[in-house]
Design a protein around this motif. Sequence first.
Motif, PDB file in Angstrom:
ATOM      1  N   ILE A  24       0.841  -1.193   0.000  1.00  0.00           N
ATOM      2  CA  ILE A  24       0.000   0.000   0.000  1.00  0.00           C
ATOM      3  C   ILE A  24       0.878   1.245   0.000  1.00  0.00           C
ATOM      4  O   ILE A  24       0.648   2.197  -0.748  1.00  0.00           O
ATOM      5  CB  ILE A  24      -0.944  -0.028   1.218  1.00  0.00           C
ATOM      6  CG1 ILE A  24      -2.001  -1.122   1.011  1.00  0.00           C
ATOM      7  CG2 ILE A  24      -1.598   1.322   1.432  1.00  0.00           C
ATOM      8  CD1 ILE A  24      -2.921  -1.323   2.180  1.00  0.00           C
ATOM      9  N   ARG A  31       2.402   1.842  -3.375  1.00  0.00           N
ATOM     10  CA  ARG A  31       1.428   2.356  -4.328  1.00  0.00           C
ATOM     11  C   ARG A  31       1.106   3.808  -4.056  1.00  0.00           C
ATOM     12  O   ARG A  31       0.764   4.569  -4.956  1.00  0.00           O
ATOM     13  CB  ARG A  31       0.155   1.516  -4.260  1.00  0.00           C
ATOM     14  CG  ARG A  31       0.371   0.173  -4.910  1.00  0.00           C
ATOM     15  CD  ARG A  31      -0.775  -0.761  -4.676  1.00  0.00           C
ATOM     16  NE  ARG A  31      -0.524  -2.013  -5.368  1.00  0.00           N
ATOM     17  CZ  ARG A  31      -0.902  -3.201  -4.936  1.00  0.00           C
ATOM     18  NH1 ARG A  31      -1.567  -3.306  -3.806  1.00  0.00           N
ATOM     19  NH2 ARG A  31      -0.630  -4.282  -5.632  1.00  0.00           N
ATOM     20  N   ARG A  32       1.198   4.206  -2.781  1.00  0.00           N
ATOM     21  CA  ARG A  32       0.906   5.600  -2.455  1.00  0.00           C
ATOM     22  C   ARG A  32       2.072   6.524  -2.800  1.00  0.00           C
ATOM     23  O   ARG A  32       1.903   7.726  -2.879  1.00  0.00           O
ATOM     24  CB  ARG A  32       0.589   5.725  -0.965  1.00  0.00           C
ATOM     25  CG  ARG A  32      -0.759   5.137  -0.627  1.00  0.00           C
ATOM     26  CD  ARG A  32      -1.024   5.223   0.852  1.00  0.00           C
ATOM     27  NE  ARG A  32      -2.329   4.658   1.163  1.00  0.00           N
ATOM     28  CZ  ARG A  32      -2.814   4.558   2.394  1.00  0.00           C
ATOM     29  NH1 ARG A  32      -2.110   5.004   3.417  1.00  0.00           N
ATOM     30  NH2 ARG A  32      -3.995   4.038   2.596  1.00  0.00           N
ATOM     31  N   PHE A  35     -13.943   5.822 -11.135  1.00  0.00           N
ATOM     32  CA  PHE A  35     -14.966   5.591 -10.127  1.00  0.00           C
ATOM     33  C   PHE A  35     -16.230   6.348 -10.549  1.00  0.00           C
ATOM     34  O   PHE A  35     -16.211   7.579 -10.628  1.00  0.00           O
ATOM     35  CB  PHE A  35     -14.482   6.057  -8.758  1.00  0.00           C
ATOM     36  CG  PHE A  35     -13.136   5.477  -8.391  1.00  0.00           C
ATOM     37  CD1 PHE A  35     -12.867   4.125  -8.603  1.00  0.00           C
ATOM     38  CD2 PHE A  35     -12.131   6.262  -7.864  1.00  0.00           C
ATOM     39  CE1 PHE A  35     -11.633   3.581  -8.289  1.00  0.00           C
ATOM     40  CE2 PHE A  35     -10.898   5.731  -7.535  1.00  0.00           C
ATOM     41  CZ  PHE A  35     -10.643   4.378  -7.759  1.00  0.00           C
ATOM     42  N   VAL A  61      -6.861   8.654   0.013  1.00  0.00           N
ATOM     43  CA  VAL A  61      -6.611   7.471   0.831  1.00  0.00           C
ATOM     44  C   VAL A  61      -5.302   7.603   1.592  1.00  0.00           C
ATOM     45  O   VAL A  61      -5.068   6.910   2.574  1.00  0.00           O
ATOM     46  CB  VAL A  61      -6.603   6.170  -0.007  1.00  0.00           C
ATOM     47  CG1 VAL A  61      -7.966   5.901  -0.571  1.00  0.00           C
ATOM     48  CG2 VAL A  61      -5.562   6.233  -1.101  1.00  0.00           C
ATOM     49  N   ALA A  86      -8.587   1.134  -7.588  1.00  0.00           N
ATOM     50  CA  ALA A  86      -8.621   1.464  -6.164  1.00  0.00           C
ATOM     51  C   ALA A  86      -7.400   0.889  -5.461  1.00  0.00           C
ATOM     52  O   ALA A  86      -6.787   1.540  -4.618  1.00  0.00           O
ATOM     53  CB  ALA A  86      -9.905   0.929  -5.531  1.00  0.00           C
ATOM     54  N   ILE A  87      -7.026  -0.337  -5.842  1.00  0.00           N
ATOM     55  CA  ILE A  87      -5.844  -0.949  -5.216  1.00  0.00           C
ATOM     56  C   ILE A  87      -4.594  -0.148  -5.573  1.00  0.00           C
ATOM     57  O   ILE A  87      -3.789   0.203  -4.716  1.00  0.00           O
ATOM     58  CB  ILE A  87      -5.663  -2.406  -5.695  1.00  0.00           C
ATOM     59  CG1 ILE A  87      -6.881  -3.242  -5.313  1.00  0.00           C
ATOM     60  CG2 ILE A  87      -4.402  -3.011  -5.101  1.00  0.00           C
ATOM     61  CD1 ILE A  87      -6.843  -4.642  -5.869  1.00  0.00           C
ATOM     62  N   GLY A 143      -3.489   2.829  -3.805  1.00  0.00           N
ATOM     63  CA  GLY A 143      -2.938   2.687  -2.464  1.00  0.00           C
ATOM     64  C   GLY A 143      -3.987   2.643  -1.374  1.00  0.00           C
ATOM     65  O   GLY A 143      -3.710   3.000  -0.237  1.00  0.00           O
ATOM     66  N   SER A 144      -5.238   2.183  -1.729  1.00  0.00           N
ATOM     67  CA  SER A 144      -6.265   2.092  -0.698  1.00  0.00           C
ATOM     68  C   SER A 144      -6.032   0.866   0.162  1.00  0.00           C
ATOM     69  O   SER A 144      -5.565  -0.158  -0.321  1.00  0.00           O
ATOM     70  CB  SER A 144      -7.653   1.947  -1.315  1.00  0.00           C
ATOM     71  OG  SER A 144      -7.758   2.641  -2.511  1.00  0.00           O
ATOM     72  N   THR A 145      -6.387   0.971   1.439  1.00  0.00           N
ATOM     73  CA  THR A 145      -6.455  -0.237   2.255  1.00  0.00           C
ATOM     74  C   THR A 145      -7.717  -0.982   1.851  1.00  0.00           C
ATOM     75  O   THR A 145      -8.564  -0.460   1.108  1.00  0.00           O
ATOM     76  CB  THR A 145      -6.556   0.124   3.748  1.00  0.00           C
ATOM     77  OG1 THR A 145      -7.757   0.868   3.936  1.00  0.00           O
ATOM     78  CG2 THR A 145      -5.387   0.960   4.184  1.00  0.00           C
ATOM     79  N   GLN A 156     -10.791   0.912   2.714  1.00  0.00           N
ATOM     80  CA  GLN A 156     -10.992   2.063   1.823  1.00  0.00           C
ATOM     81  C   GLN A 156     -11.530   1.613   0.477  1.00  0.00           C
ATOM     82  O   GLN A 156     -12.415   2.241  -0.092  1.00  0.00           O
ATOM     83  CB  GLN A 156      -9.674   2.817   1.642  1.00  0.00           C
ATOM     84  CG  GLN A 156      -9.294   3.663   2.847  1.00  0.00           C
ATOM     85  CD  GLN A 156      -7.885   4.211   2.745  1.00  0.00           C
ATOM     86  OE1 GLN A 156      -7.011   3.609   2.136  1.00  0.00           O
ATOM     87  NE2 GLN A 156      -7.666   5.362   3.361  1.00  0.00           N
ATOM     88  N   GLN A 157     -10.987   0.499  -0.022  1.00  0.00           N
ATOM     89  CA  GLN A 157     -11.501  -0.020  -1.297  1.00  0.00           C
ATOM     90  C   GLN A 157     -12.986  -0.287  -1.188  1.00  0.00           C
ATOM     91  O   GLN A 157     -13.782   0.099  -2.039  1.00  0.00           O
ATOM     92  CB  GLN A 157     -10.800  -1.334  -1.658  1.00  0.00           C
ATOM     93  CG  GLN A 157      -9.354  -1.207  -2.059  1.00  0.00           C
ATOM     94  CD  GLN A 157      -8.663  -2.554  -2.031  1.00  0.00           C
ATOM     95  OE1 GLN A 157      -9.263  -3.573  -2.298  1.00  0.00           O
ATOM     96  NE2 GLN A 157      -7.389  -2.564  -1.675  1.00  0.00           N
TER      97      GLN A 157
END
Lengths: 355, 689
Positions: A114, A117-118, A131, A146, B231-232, B235-237, B240-241
Amino acid sequence: MTAHENGTAKAAVACEGVWQVFGADAEHALGDALKQNDGNAKAAASLLRERGLIAAVCDVDFEVGNGELFVIMGLSGSGKSTLLRCISNLIRATAGRIQIEGEDLRAAGERRLIELRREKLGMVFQHFGLFPHMNVTENVAYPLRVKGIPAKERHARADEVIRLVGLEGRESAYPRELSGGQRQRVGIARSLAVDPSIWFLDEPFSALDPLIRRQLQDEFLRIQTHLKKSIVFVTHDIAEALKLADRIAIMRDGEIVQVGTPAEIVLRPADNYVRGFSRDVAKGKHACVDSIMRPLDKDAPGADDPGLRPNMTLDAALASCMSLYEAVPVRDDNGNVIGSVRPKDLVAALQVEDS
Amino acid sequence: MTRISSIPFLPSLSSLPSSSLAGMAVLATGGLCLIFASVFPWLVVFPEAWSLPMSEWIGVSLTWLFELIKPAVRLVSFVLEYPMAWMNKGLTTTPWQISIGAVTALGWYIGGWRMALLGFLGLGFVLVSGYWIEGMNTLALVGVSVPLALTIGGLTGIVAYEFARVRNVIQTFLDIMQTVPTFAYLTPLLLLFGFGPVVGLIASAIYASPPVARNVLLGLQRVDAEIKEAAIMSGSTRMQQLFLVELPAAKRQIMIGVNQSLMAALSMVIIAAVIGGFDDIGWEVLLTMRKAQFGESFLAGLVIVAFAILMDRMSARLIEEGARFDFRISMGIFAASVLAWLAGSEYLPGASEFALLDGVAERVDSGLGEFTAAQGARLDEIKNGAMFYGLLPLRIGLDEAVLPFTWGFQWDAGMSALLLGVAIAVALALAYRGRPLAGIGLVLAAGMLETGIANLPWPFVLAGASALGWVAGGRKLALYAFLMLAAVLISGLWERALLSLYLCGASVFACALVGGIIGLLCAVSPMAWRIVRPVCDMLQTIPLFVFLIPVLMFFQIGEFSAFLAICFYAIVPMVRYTRHGLVETPAELLEAAQACGSTRWQILRDIRAPYAAPTILLGLNQTILYAFAMLVIAALIGTTGLGQSIYLALGQADVGLGISAGAAMAILALVADRLVQGFARSRREALGL
């Protein structure tokens, strides 16, 4: 081991012996198949397929340098999208090593993934993956949201990226109100929101009309000259690959059959499969003089000097040596002779193969 | 010059398709049963000594279990009484001007003037009918049970989505929950919670949660894979997803679940009145129905319909994305209603004092009385005709139903032989012309008509169901059908199950025939569809219970009324799916047929009908499930069979019988569902869809 790590320390992405096998108990089946065939990947893959498993990616090795635009090209079903998903860890590879800036991704835990990715990774999808319940700004700002960045700050950053992709004015539109090209601009903006150093693009322009596709390709190149990301770009379109890539990897049945610069792919296809792709391509536009240039000591240039440069396309070179037979010199920007080209090689290189 | 060898008099056994083989096997079983029935009576009536006392076992073990968990359950019921009391108090004490104003304002906001008008007229009707308080009590139950159902169902759906391992278990469980008849829920709950409104509340919360769970799961599964991946990659947990991306992206599907949940809750709240209402509208209907005050029960039924339509249409508006209407106008409407209350409360009567329609109810009553008095003979004629010439022979067979008293002659062995002989002769002719399956079907039908469904020998039923299963879905489905029905057989509920099967079969047959024709008509004439469609919408919105009122008004208690009620309810899917299937044929196919020079009817027969077959089969499947659902409700107005057992068990608080009869009913529905689905699937596969 250490030597290898030193060697790849600079690579943005490094894959080594990556396998992706689908089916019951894939990991064991793969180990078993490899053992039975003494590590021969081809034989192992066919054994796996006989046993009803799907070997989508077979023993893939490659490296992507910093700031390099690396294109993975193949027909549908060749495993290119699966490979990209292995690299981005959307699916965990069955075996092999995948390193992102020297860090082993397969060993990384959920939390670390995570984080990566962030901070470091961005991805663009074929059908945009927007979305539907968020407007453009919210979509673009989502990766920042996020991460826990306050609304004001993240919207400011989102607006910045939206401007970069040329969507200013549509900030409050919803995905359903946008055209395909605009949607992919949003997808691109979202993937750039966190300013990643590594950028994955999964057939980003395949779902678009040819005209829009070309427009977005050009803009993509423009953005890339600004940002200098390390890119893994997946496509099934050879023209797109040749236009964009620094290097191209061609995949078939889960294996990489050839890796090379666009010129190498066009001029020296590894086999008939690759040749099949390049057959319809106007080679003269993609290959440059340096791809057929020979060292000076092998072929001393003759008296004529039509003024070839190493980065000249073959088309242009041929146009200036139409009536020449002897080898001609190639000069660099300072006028020094760095090699020679025989006109008949030029003609041969441009010949469309019939095999 | 006769070349006998080349005449395919009967194709050899090995060359027959599996369906014909299965049919012959069933035929043989039936024939053997028929021949040996007199020697071995146990072939027809399953001996009681062979059956297991499952009802008792279930009863004993459940009673023991209930004693164990009763304290916990009572606590839940105690806690639930608070929100219920608040909701009740809130809804009944709010001045009616403000309630109507609020609903009208909401209607405007979500759907403009149409919804506003609907809200105003709907609640206005409730007000003038004089059932305001009762209506609000019902609404309070729905208001508490639906949030409960949403929570339970939503969590179940999310769990099923997150954990692939339990998904199949949950889905099977949801399937069963939706086929177990409504009354069957009530008996165990009655034992657990005792009498009182809480039972209805819990029952409706349980009954209303499967649609939510199902739609949440479906919605989450249907979210585009790339959206999930995006969403992944952002960087969502996992949380969050789920909450920031996947659930909102599935909103549309989830709202469909909410809509279904609302309707299920309303339906159940009204049915729950059977176990003792508390001054709610379902109770009112039941009470007036028992007193044969059909005018009033009709009026109360209309109030339920008004509620149902309001809830359905308003929540359906929420499914559609789209512009909301000006909120300020909503505020204005609401403010006006408050002003109306402040200014006019002294002059206008209280909510329950409205009785504008009492006269109407009385007039309906007296009008109905006059009508039935005047037309009684004709109504009886219809009823008796349907009974004597249709339902009864189907139930007990021609050999028992054809009597001098009704048909004018006595059915004897000679006639039986003649019927079967003719059937066999025609069947042979059909087989000769290359349609052995049609022949076998004909003989089977003749045999069943001769014997009657309620008198069918059990080996024949088991063999028939297994054969259907085999043809529709291979060995696995055959085994499934066999085992499920065998369970009913040895549970001692077989006779009642056959009775249910008969009434259900009769109604489904009628629905398929009439519904198919109406569907066909609507497919060829858009005008007809414009008329039929709102009727279908209406019929599908009305809670099951309400269907009983009009049939009772004209045909009194009895099997024929039940039959009619089932038909009215179950015909809708048949009409809808038939039309849909016929209309939805791809334009390309139609153009190709047209280009070949087909006429309209040829296109309908050769192109549209085969293409629509899988869809029509799905409609038939829905019709069967609807019929089973209604069958139990219809027990209120006099049916025999499992429905009656379930209803009786409710009255006697006999949890063993209630559960086992409910399970038997669910088994019949599940087997029918699997069989028809199997046929639909193989048809679809044959068409390459």
